[in-house]
Design a protein around this motif. Structure first.
Motif, PDB file in Angstrom:
ATOM      1  N   GLN A  33       0.817  -1.193   0.000  1.00 15.39           N
ATOM      2  CA  GLN A  33       0.000   0.000   0.000  1.00 15.39           C
ATOM      3  C   GLN A  33       0.864   1.263   0.000  1.00 15.39           C
ATOM      4  N   ARG A  34       1.905   1.242   0.813  1.00 13.17           N
ATOM      5  CA  ARG A  34       2.778   2.415   0.876  1.00 13.17           C
ATOM      6  C   ARG A  34       3.501   2.630  -0.444  1.00 13.17           C
ATOM      7  N   THR A  35       3.788   1.509  -1.144  1.00 11.46           N
ATOM      8  CA  THR A  35       4.452   1.637  -2.432  1.00 11.46           C
ATOM      9  C   THR A  35       3.518   2.275  -3.463  1.00 11.46           C
ATOM     10  N   GLY A  36       2.222   2.015  -3.322  1.00 11.54           N
ATOM     11  CA  GLY A  36       1.282   2.546  -4.293  1.00 11.54           C
ATOM     12  C   GLY A  36       0.465   1.473  -4.978  1.00 11.54           C
ATOM     13  N   LEU A  37       0.431   0.295  -4.350  1.00 15.77           N
ATOM     14  CA  LEU A  37      -0.339  -0.823  -4.887  1.00 15.77           C
ATOM     15  C   LEU A  37      -1.598  -1.015  -4.055  1.00 15.77           C
ATOM     16  N   SER A  38      -2.660  -1.400  -4.714  1.00 23.56           N
ATOM     17  CA  SER A  38      -3.876  -1.653  -3.967  1.00 23.56           C
ATOM     18  C   SER A  38      -4.645  -2.764  -4.656  1.00 23.56           C
ATOM     19  N   MET A  39      -5.255  -3.623  -3.857  1.00 21.41           N
ATOM     20  CA  MET A  39      -5.981  -4.727  -4.464  1.00 21.41           C
ATOM     21  C   MET A  39      -7.428  -4.708  -4.005  1.00 21.41           C
ATOM     22  N   ILE A  40      -8.334  -4.902  -4.968  1.00 25.51           N
ATOM     23  CA  ILE A  40      -9.743  -4.985  -4.621  1.00 25.51           C
ATOM     24  C   ILE A  40     -10.175  -6.437  -4.816  1.00 25.51           C
ATOM     25  N   HIS A  41     -10.395  -7.086  -3.702  1.00 24.72           N
ATOM     26  CA  HIS A  41     -10.668  -8.518  -3.729  1.00 24.72           C
ATOM     27  C   HIS A  41     -12.091  -8.779  -4.163  1.00 24.72           C
ATOM     28  N   GLN A  42     -12.323 -10.047  -4.540  1.00 23.95           N
ATOM     29  CA  GLN A  42     -13.678 -10.454  -4.898  1.00 23.95           C
ATOM     30  C   GLN A  42     -14.594 -10.314  -3.681  1.00 23.95           C
ATOM     31  N   GLU A  43     -14.098 -10.774  -2.538  1.00 19.34           N
ATOM     32  CA  GLU A  43     -14.841 -10.521  -1.311  1.00 19.34           C
ATOM     33  C   GLU A  43     -14.356  -9.180  -0.803  1.00 19.34           C
ATOM     34  N   LEU A  44     -15.242  -8.220  -0.773  1.00 21.53           N
ATOM     35  CA  LEU A  44     -14.828  -6.871  -0.449  1.00 21.53           C
ATOM     36  C   LEU A  44     -14.418  -6.776   1.013  1.00 21.53           C
ATOM     37  N   ASN A  45     -13.498  -5.870   1.252  1.00 16.68           N
ATOM     38  CA  ASN A  45     -12.890  -5.775   2.583  1.00 16.68           C
ATOM     39  C   ASN A  45     -13.381  -4.589   3.402  1.00 16.68           C
ATOM     40  N   LEU A  46     -14.655  -4.282   3.318  1.00 13.98           N
ATOM     41  CA  LEU A  46     -15.150  -3.137   4.075  1.00 13.98           C
ATOM     42  C   LEU A  46     -15.833  -3.622   5.347  1.00 13.98           C
ATOM     43  N   ILE A  47     -15.884  -2.736   6.338  1.00  9.91           N
ATOM     44  CA  ILE A  47     -16.535  -3.097   7.601  1.00  9.91           C
ATOM     45  C   ILE A  47     -17.961  -2.573   7.543  1.00  9.91           C
ATOM     46  N   PRO A  48     -18.951  -3.467   7.518  1.00 11.45           N
ATOM     47  CA  PRO A  48     -20.322  -3.078   7.192  1.00 11.45           C
ATOM     48  C   PRO A  48     -20.929  -2.029   8.121  1.00 11.45           C
ATOM     49  N   ASP A  49     -20.616  -2.083   9.410  1.00 13.96           N
ATOM     50  CA  ASP A  49     -21.294  -1.178  10.327  1.00 13.96           C
ATOM     51  C   ASP A  49     -20.557   0.127  10.592  1.00 13.96           C
ATOM     52  N   MET A  50     -19.551   0.382   9.758  1.00 13.59           N
ATOM     53  CA  MET A  50     -18.901   1.687   9.845  1.00 13.59           C
ATOM     54  C   MET A  50     -19.326   2.508   8.629  1.00 13.59           C
ATOM     55  N   THR A  51     -19.186   3.819   8.739  1.00  9.31           N
ATOM     56  CA  THR A  51     -19.620   4.662   7.627  1.00  9.31           C
ATOM     57  C   THR A  51     -18.621   4.571   6.477  1.00  9.31           C
ATOM     58  N   ILE A  52     -19.046   5.096   5.333  1.00  5.03           N
ATOM     59  CA  ILE A  52     -18.169   5.111   4.170  1.00  5.03           C
ATOM     60  C   ILE A  52     -16.869   5.838   4.504  1.00  5.03           C
ATOM     61  N   ALA A  53     -17.000   7.008   5.128  1.00  6.68           N
ATOM     62  CA  ALA A  53     -15.811   7.797   5.456  1.00  6.68           C
ATOM     63  C   ALA A  53     -14.909   7.031   6.419  1.00  6.68           C
ATOM     64  N   GLU A  54     -15.511   6.426   7.432  1.00  6.43           N
ATOM     65  CA  GLU A  54     -14.704   5.683   8.412  1.00  6.43           C
ATOM     66  C   GLU A  54     -13.961   4.539   7.741  1.00  6.43           C
TER      67      GLU A  54
ATOM     68  N   ILE B 279      -8.385  12.190  19.148  1.00  6.86           N
ATOM     69  CA  ILE B 279      -9.795  12.351  18.797  1.00  6.86           C
ATOM     70  C   ILE B 279      -9.937  12.422  17.282  1.00  6.86           C
ATOM     71  N   VAL B 280     -10.819  11.579  16.769  1.00 15.94           N
ATOM     72  CA  VAL B 280     -11.021  11.545  15.322  1.00 15.94           C
ATOM     73  C   VAL B 280     -11.784  12.787  14.882  1.00 15.94           C
ATOM     74  N   ARG B 281     -11.267  13.456  13.855  1.00 16.19           N
ATOM     75  CA  ARG B 281     -11.962  14.641  13.340  1.00 16.19           C
ATOM     76  C   ARG B 281     -12.937  14.188  12.264  1.00 16.19           C
ATOM     77  N   LYS B 282     -14.119  13.875  12.732  1.00 18.72           N
ATOM     78  CA  LYS B 282     -15.096  13.239  11.853  1.00 18.72           C
ATOM     79  C   LYS B 282     -15.502  14.132  10.696  1.00 18.72           C
ATOM     80  N   GLN B 283     -15.758  15.408  11.007  1.00 23.76           N
ATOM     81  CA  GLN B 283     -16.259  16.299   9.948  1.00 23.76           C
ATOM     82  C   GLN B 283     -15.246  16.434   8.826  1.00 23.76           C
ATOM     83  N   GLN B 284     -14.010  16.674   9.251  1.00 23.76           N
ATOM     84  CA  GLN B 284     -12.943  16.833   8.263  1.00 23.76           C
ATOM     85  C   GLN B 284     -12.829  15.557   7.424  1.00 23.76           C
TER      86      GLN B 284
END
Lengths: 500, 314
Positions: free
Chosen positions: A79-100, A113-118
């Protein structure tokens, strides 16, 4: 689009437990191009991208990033190099918001403290940049698969990804959504972001890909600009290996007597309107891509899940198989696709596993007879030549081929009439494969009827009397013995041709 | 050969630990290795041992039963209610009712796990609290005294010079061992704990196996409650508090895997004995009960740590 290369993998070799799955593969992706990676299941595509993402360690070979040799040993580094993979099974956490989700692990914060608005604002901007109107405060759970994919892409871009790997992104989304996805890909491409695109759908490859690399059996068999290929040449390259001679010859072909007849088998979102007849002594193949609904169909047939509709007749009698117990009582057997999680109790020993189905049969008044167990288990071990240290060896310690034979032994002991084999040779070395083919052949010869699911086309051609190909849960066509070819199976499986 | 010996030693390491402890104790205190004291140890662990047998059955299926301590109290009360000296019921009435109480709660737990699909921890945590509450409700928080001699004699009597409690423990242990090792049901318990999905697709009635496992644990707890009432000559709503933890500890020290599918009763009984010997030994040496708790916790840690190491190496 420049000609500057962004990543180059050279002569990559990789083995899993002494079986080499990549025999020196090379792959070059240029800046701002969509590079399609094609090949059959098991050709080594996912292993190759896993190596690139640092999820798997390479045994030999080198990786260059913008011309400089690099070593990526974990996904974080990738990831730090600049590579990213989007797996067939998506890796998102369902009960968190899109931004989170987009900022998970690198939250915008002040102190602790997380700056949510920003964060919400930044997420909204990142989404807009790829042409998406989504509310960053919404929970991911309520998004459609296609939208989640977009969120992952936006996340990757906001991470500064310059090469995004997509593994069969269109396998679970609709046509219209695919078009939206392609629009996003084209947009990012124009900004110099590169893609490695894995898919079985050849049409979209011609639509979206600039260049193609084709793998077969862990070797690169073709590479070039998309315009140099057509569908036929791609299919030939992907599947065109010679049939090996380890498929046994069967003397007496199937008889006329119908053993199992299925009509209109359906289960919501899994498979629709499947109908077929299985004859005594026949090996009936089921081909198709992973996720075509074959496994789901046989699970329902075996009573592990419920059918929504359809009828099953065994030997001319209508039956309702609601549990695996009733299926077993009707002399069915299912050798499942997932040997480790479904087929075996890896914590149990060889005898326990072999006896699991027939324990009751060989007991008296609920008590087991150790002597008899031992005799039955050793008999099966001899018959199938299972290589095990002892009868009490933990099955978890056996090799894949021997584990599969234990599963077979367990079911053969119940003397089934109908055997359902779901990818019986997956992940098994060539020697054991041949032995398992011979076993299957022998069983057919003895008059047992066999349903044989496989994603390996040579296997279907070598073993089956007939092949039914499924595509997206529906029957795409039936091929009789003479007409079974890899090209035809592939064409039906990828939905490029509908026969009859 | 040498390797085999080592492997054998590792497998039985908990037994050697017990033996070592006994040797150390008998050196430290001459009164430890007397027949009377040893009988005392076994007597002390018998109730925990009985609970641990049931617990082992449940843990083998990959579950856990936190309610056994509460069942002990409720069934001790049920036994006491029907065994007060002036009630006039024959002895088998309180016995049957106390055992049934345990089985009923076990069935409730089992149905919750198998059919309602509660996580075992949650459903038995709930029933632990519910059953304890019922115990307090029916007694209004006041112990029931004045039990008949027959009931008191159940646990406090001796036969052939050996305390009755030891016979109960041996009987439960023998029945449990037979069940686990020689019956189809026993094999199914391991199959379900080892891989539930595989068990189901092999035609094993997974839900029934679970229901039965919790019922067995409930039965053991019911029996333990009956014996507890007899032993303390009363039905007490606060008895049995924390017993579930001792039962789990015995099983875990004995090598029963919390993830299910592995372990057996010999280990569990040795585990229970180990806990008993430590308690008894420290008592004899006059070490405070507070230290005993710390030491018992450390033993669990060490035992499981050795187990993890062994399974990694092999």
């Amino acid at each position: 689009m420049g000609n500057k290369e962004i990543v180059r993998m050279e002569n990559i070799k990789k083995s899993y437990s002494n079986i080499e799955v990549l025999h020196g593969v090379s792959l070059t992706v240029k800046e701002g191009e969509v590079h399609a990676l094609l090949g059959e299941n098991g050709a080594g595509k996912s292993t190759l991208v896993k190596v690139l993402m640092g999820e798997e360690k390479l045994d030999e070979g080198e990786v260059f990033w913008e011309g400089r040799a690099i070593k990526i040993s974990n996904p974080g580094e990738a990831q730090r190099t600049g590579l990213s993979m989007i797996h067939q099974e998506l890796n998102l956490i369902p009960d968190m918001t899109i931004a989170e989700n987009m900022f998970a692990g690198r939250e915008m914060k002040k102190g602790c403290i997380v700056r949510k608005q920003q964060q919400n604002r930044a997420a909204g901007e990142a989404l807009k940049r790829i042409g998406l109107e989504l509310e960053p405060k919404h929970k991911v759970r309520w998004l459609k698969t296609a939208q989640m994919q977009m969120v992952e892409i936006a996340k990757a871009v906001s991470f500064g990804a310059r090469l995004i790997i997509m593994d069969e992104p269109t396998s679970s989304i609709s046509q219209g959504e695919s078009e939206k996805l392609f629009a996003v890909i084209k947009r990012l491409k124009a900004k110099g972001i590169s893609f490695i695109y894995i898919s079985h759908r050849l049409e979209e490859i011609f639509y979206i890909a600039d260049r193609i690399t084709i793998l077969r059996d862990g070797t690169m068999v073709g590479e070039g600009d998309t315009e140099f290929f057509d569908k036929d040449s791609l299919i030939k390259l992907m599947v065109g290996r010679e049939l090996k001679d380890y498929y046994p010859v069967r003397e007496n072909r199937s008889e006329k007597r119908v053993v199992l007849s299925a009509k209109g088998l359906s289960r919501k979102r899994e498979f629709q309107d499947i109908h077929f007849e299985l004859r005594q002594g026949e090996i009936l193949g089921f081909g198709g891509l992973v996720g075509a609904g074959r496994t789901e169909m046989v699970m329902a047939l075996f009573g592990l899940t419920r059918l929504d509709g359809g009828e099953v007749e065994l030997f001319g009698n209508s039956v309702h198989l609601k549990t695996s117990r009733s299926a077993i009582a009707h002399k069915l057997a299912l050798i499942p696709e997932d040997r480790k999680n479904v087929g075996l109790n890896l914590q149990g020993n060889v005898t326990d596993n072999i006896m699991a189905v027939t324990e009751k049969k060989y007991s008296r008044f609920g008590c087991i007879n150790y002597k008899k167990r031992k005799i039955m288990a050793s008999e099966m071990i001899d018959k199938l030549s299972i290589k095990t240290g002892s009868l009490n060896q933990l099955t978890g310690k056996l090799s894949g081929g021997n584990q599969q034979k234990v599963v077979l032994a367990k079911w053969l002991l119940n003397e089934p009439d109908i055997l359902i084999l779901d990818e019986p040779t997956r992940g098994i070395d060539v020697g054991s494969k041949a032995e398992i083919y011979k076993l299957i052949n022998d069983m057919a010869q003895q008059g047992k009827s066999i349903i044989f699911i496989s994603s390996e086309m040579p296997e279907l051609i070598g073993m089956c009397d007939r092949v039914i190909v499924l595509c997206e849960g529906r029957m795409a066509g039936t091929l009789e013995k003479e007409e079974i070819t890899q090209e035809k199976i592939m064409a039906l499986a990828s939905g490029t041709e509908v026969s009859r | 050969m040498k390797y085999k010996v080592m492997a054998g030693l590792k497998k039985t390491s908990i037994f050697w630990a017990l033996l070592l402890l006994v040797i150390i104790m008998s050196i430290l205190s001459p009164s430890f290795l007397t027949g009377r004291n040893l009988a005392n140890v076994v007597k002390q662990i018998s109730i925990n041992g009985i609970l641990a047998v049931g617990m082992t059955v449940v843990i083998i299926t990959g579950g856990i039963d936190l309610s056994v301590g509460s069942i002990v109290s409720l069934s001790s009360i049920v036994a006491a209610m029907f065994a007060v000296a002036n009630s006039g019921y024959p002895l088998f009435v309180p016995v049957i009712l106390a055992l049934s109480t345990g089985v009923l709660v076990g069935l409730f737990n089992g149905a919750g796990v198998a059919y309602a699909k509660f996580p075992p921890f949650i459903i038995t945590l709930s029933s632990m609290t519910i059953v304890r509450g019922i115990s307090l409700l029916v007694t209004n928080g006041i112990p029931i005294f004045g039990l008949s001699d027959g009931l008191i004699n159940l646990a406090n009597g001796t036969s052939l010079g050996i305390p009755n409690l030891i016979y109960y423990l041996i009987a439960v242990f023998a029945a449990g061992s037979f069940l686990l090792n020689f019956t189809v049901f026993g094999r199914h318990l391991y199959a379900v704990g080892g891989n539930e999905i595989s068990a189901n697709s092999s035609g094993i009635h997974v839900n029934f196996v679970k229901l039965a496992a919790y019922s067995i644990s409930g039965f053991c707890a019911g029996l333990a409650g009956l014996l507890a009432a007899s032993r303390i000559t009363s039905g007490n709503p606060t008895t049995g508090e924390g017993y579930e933890m001792n039962a789990i500890a015995a099983a875990v020290i004995g090598g029963v895997s919390m993830s299910g599918g592995k372990g057996g009763l010999i280990g569990t009984i040795i585990g229970a004995l180990l806990i008993g010997v430590v308690q008894n030994g420290l008592d004899i040496l006059g070490i405070s009960a507070y230290y005993q708790k710390v030491i018992q916790g450390l033993i669990i840690m060490v035992a499981v740590f050795i187990d993890i190491r062994n399974s990694k190496n092999s």
